[in-house]
Design an enzyme around this catalytic site. Structure first.
Site, PDB file in Angstrom:
ATOM      1  N   ARG A  57      23.235   6.851   4.776  1.00  0.00           N
ATOM      2  CA  ARG A  57      23.493   6.086   6.257  1.00  0.00           C
ATOM      3  C   ARG A  57      22.462   6.090   7.087  1.00  0.00           C
ATOM      4  O   ARG A  57      22.391   5.341   8.044  1.00  0.00           O
ATOM      5  CB  ARG A  57      24.670   7.261   6.866  1.00  0.00           C
ATOM      6  CG  ARG A  57      24.067   8.431   6.981  1.00  0.00           C
ATOM      7  CD  ARG A  57      25.292   9.380   7.389  1.00  0.00           C
ATOM      8  NE  ARG A  57      26.235   9.403   6.306  1.00  0.00           N
ATOM      9  CZ  ARG A  57      27.506   9.487   6.268  1.00  0.00           C
ATOM     10  NH1 ARG A  57      28.139   9.327   7.480  1.00  0.00           N
ATOM     11  NH2 ARG A  57      28.461   9.426   5.212  1.00  0.00           N
ATOM     12  N   LYS A  85       3.795   7.050 -10.106  1.00  0.00           N
ATOM     13  CA  LYS A  85       2.452   6.841 -10.818  1.00  0.00           C
ATOM     14  C   LYS A  85       1.332   7.553 -10.207  1.00  0.00           C
ATOM     15  O   LYS A  85       0.285   7.721 -10.881  1.00  0.00           O
ATOM     16  CB  LYS A  85       2.158   5.429 -11.026  1.00  0.00           C
ATOM     17  CG  LYS A  85       3.304   4.784 -11.431  1.00  0.00           C
ATOM     18  CD  LYS A  85       2.940   3.184 -11.367  1.00  0.00           C
ATOM     19  CE  LYS A  85       4.150   2.329 -11.652  1.00  0.00           C
ATOM     20  NZ  LYS A  85       3.876   0.882 -11.408  1.00  0.00           N
TER      21      LYS A  85
END
Lengths: 305, 179
Positions: A57, A85
């Site tokens: 929201r 990563k």
């Protein structure tokens, strides 16, 4: 004019800042109720919504606010991104800024992450929630909703019920309400009320009925299942019995109080369905006001940058 | 700072009557016409025009208020952020004749913004512009008022300010001010 370039927390804002945001939000509320709900104010601004933590929201509300101001919007979420990563926060954000982004709306699980970024980059930062620290726009929309419902915040008694320990909403609300002249009480199990909380000038209560009898407004916080790393109460059922709000308790009070909830509701846990849908519950007004107040904050910060 | 009165109480009253008469001549019973006053200068003027039309023809014309802040082209260019005023248009403008009212037309940029802001409420059939003062020869955009109270030749450094009884002044006066 706001006193700050970034919106990192309510703690950094003045009462005048909050009132300016409210006044501006009044006009945006009129805008979002028009047949054409869009104005061109931020048409030359690019905003990146950078969410390192899940949100539905708040992200939707910010995105809608940005689009209704005609800003260009890009979205970044950490799941499946360069963060996984091994890229650092600063590198990730600097890469986004290289794409000529003017403002960053950021949610991060680490308290202080937006403050760290604000020290290292030029773009305007809006904190959309940093860990258990602050969630300033939620507090702004909550105070705005109280002002809308009761006419003013000054002098009102507000109780925040539930998981105060893990809640950035509670902390930002306490700062905002106190700056606007309200009295604040927190109510919840001993294990979910931090020890320092009295130092902030709030009243602590562990009996829900007494708290409700005292207040004009009850802000029922969501039990954050994802942050309950250790069990802070025996069971959800027991929490609900002691701190859940139902019609029976509301009707036993000798006055009518306003009921709020920042969402998403665990129906039957913090509040029962009949309370959530009752006339004095302003939960959906809070959602609508979220867009208007975020439009106001973005508009005022864009003028400052 | 020198001040020159360009319209004062009695003359201003006559001007408002003349403008109202022109509107009555062109819009008849105002069955398909609404008035929109522009914040902030056009609000008192639009109320006065509505009142005068009522006195002259016993017709009540719907009047709205339009704020143009969010549509201005100079947002983020000044030192201070532009604080919005109230917009209140309690009627539909789709296929209506709209009379936009402002106190002073200068560069035309405010009117450009007003046209943009107004279009968010629908597509009017026709739009006219009424102003009390037209600062001729100072337009940045090709915008011309339909009804003009007084034409004033002025230079860039001058500005016009209005004092109204509604704001607590003893008399209505429009001033041309040399900075």
């Amino acid at each position: 004019m706001l006193s700050t370039k970034h919106l990192l927390g309510i703690k950094d804002l003045t009462r005048e800042d909050l009132e300016l945001i409210f006044q501006t939000a009044d006009q945006f509320k009129e805008v979002i109720n028009r047949p054409i709900k869009k104005v061109p104010s931020l048409r030359d601004i690019t905003i990146a919504n950078v969410f390192f933590e899940n949100s539905t929201r708040t992200k939707l509300s910010f995105e809608l606010a940005e689009k209704r101001l005609s800003a260009d919007v890009i979205n970044f979420s950490s799941s499946g991104s360069s963060v996984k990563k091994g890229e650092t926060l600063l590198d990730t954000v600097n890469n986004i800024l290289s794409m000529k982004v003017d403002m960053i709306v950021m949610r991060h699980s680490s308290p202080g992450a937006p403050h760290f970024l604000a020290k290292h980059i030029d773009a305007t930062i809006l904190n959309a929630g940093d860990g258990t620290h602050e969630h300033p726009t939620q507090a702004i929309l909550d105070s705005y909703s109280i002002r809308e419902k009761l006419g003013e915040v000054e002098g009102k008694k507000v109780v925040i019920v539930g998981d105060i320990l893990h809640s950035r909403v509670a902390l930002s609300n306490i700062f905002a309400l106190q700056k606007l002249g309200a009295e604040v009480m927190v109510c919840g199990p001993h294990t979910l009320i931090p020890k320092y909380i009295k130092d902030l000038g709030v009243i602590v209560e562990h009996d829900l009925k007494k708290a409700l009898q005292w207040c004009d407004v009850a802000n029922m916080l969501r039990i954050q299942m994802e942050r309950q790393l250790v069990k802070n109460f025996p069971s959800v059922r027991e929490y609900s019995q002691n701190f859940g709000l139902n019609k029976e308790i509301l009707e036993s009070l000798d006055k009518e109080i306003v009921v709020m909830h920042p969402g998403p509701i665990n129906r039957g846990v913090e509040i029962t369905s009949d309370v959530a849908d009752a006339e004095n519950a302003i939960i959906l007004d809070q959602v609508e006001n979220g867009v208007a107040t975020r439009m106001a904050a973005l508009y005022l910060l864009a003028g400052k940058s | 700072m020198a001040k020159v009165s360009i319209l004062h109480s009695q003359l201003l009253d006559i001007t408002i009557s003349r403008l109202s008469q022109q509107l009555i001549e062109n819009h008849g019973d105002f069955s398909n016409t609404v008035i929109i006053g522009l914040q902030q200068g056009g609000i008192i003027l639009s109320d006065r025009i509505r009142q005068r039309i009522f006195e002259l023809s016993n017709i009540t014309v719907p009047v709205g208020q339009l704020d143009i802040t969010f549509h201005r082209d100079d947002f983020r260019r000044g030192d201070n952020i532009l604080t919005p005023s109230k917009t209140d248009i309690p009627f539909l403008i789709e296929d209506m004749n709209v009379i936009l009212i402002d106190d002073v037309v200068f560069t035309g940029r405010s009117i450009r913004s007003a046209l943009d802001a107004m279009m968010a409420f629908g597509r009017p059939s026709k739009v006219e512009l009424l102003c009390l003062v037209d600062r001729k020869y100072s337009r940045d955009l090709p915008i011309e008022p339909t009804y003009v109270g007084k034409v004033v030749n002025s230079i860039q450094s001058q500005y016009i300010t209005a004092e109204w009884k509604e704001e607590g002044h003893e008399e209505d006066t429009l001033w041309l001010i040399n900075q």
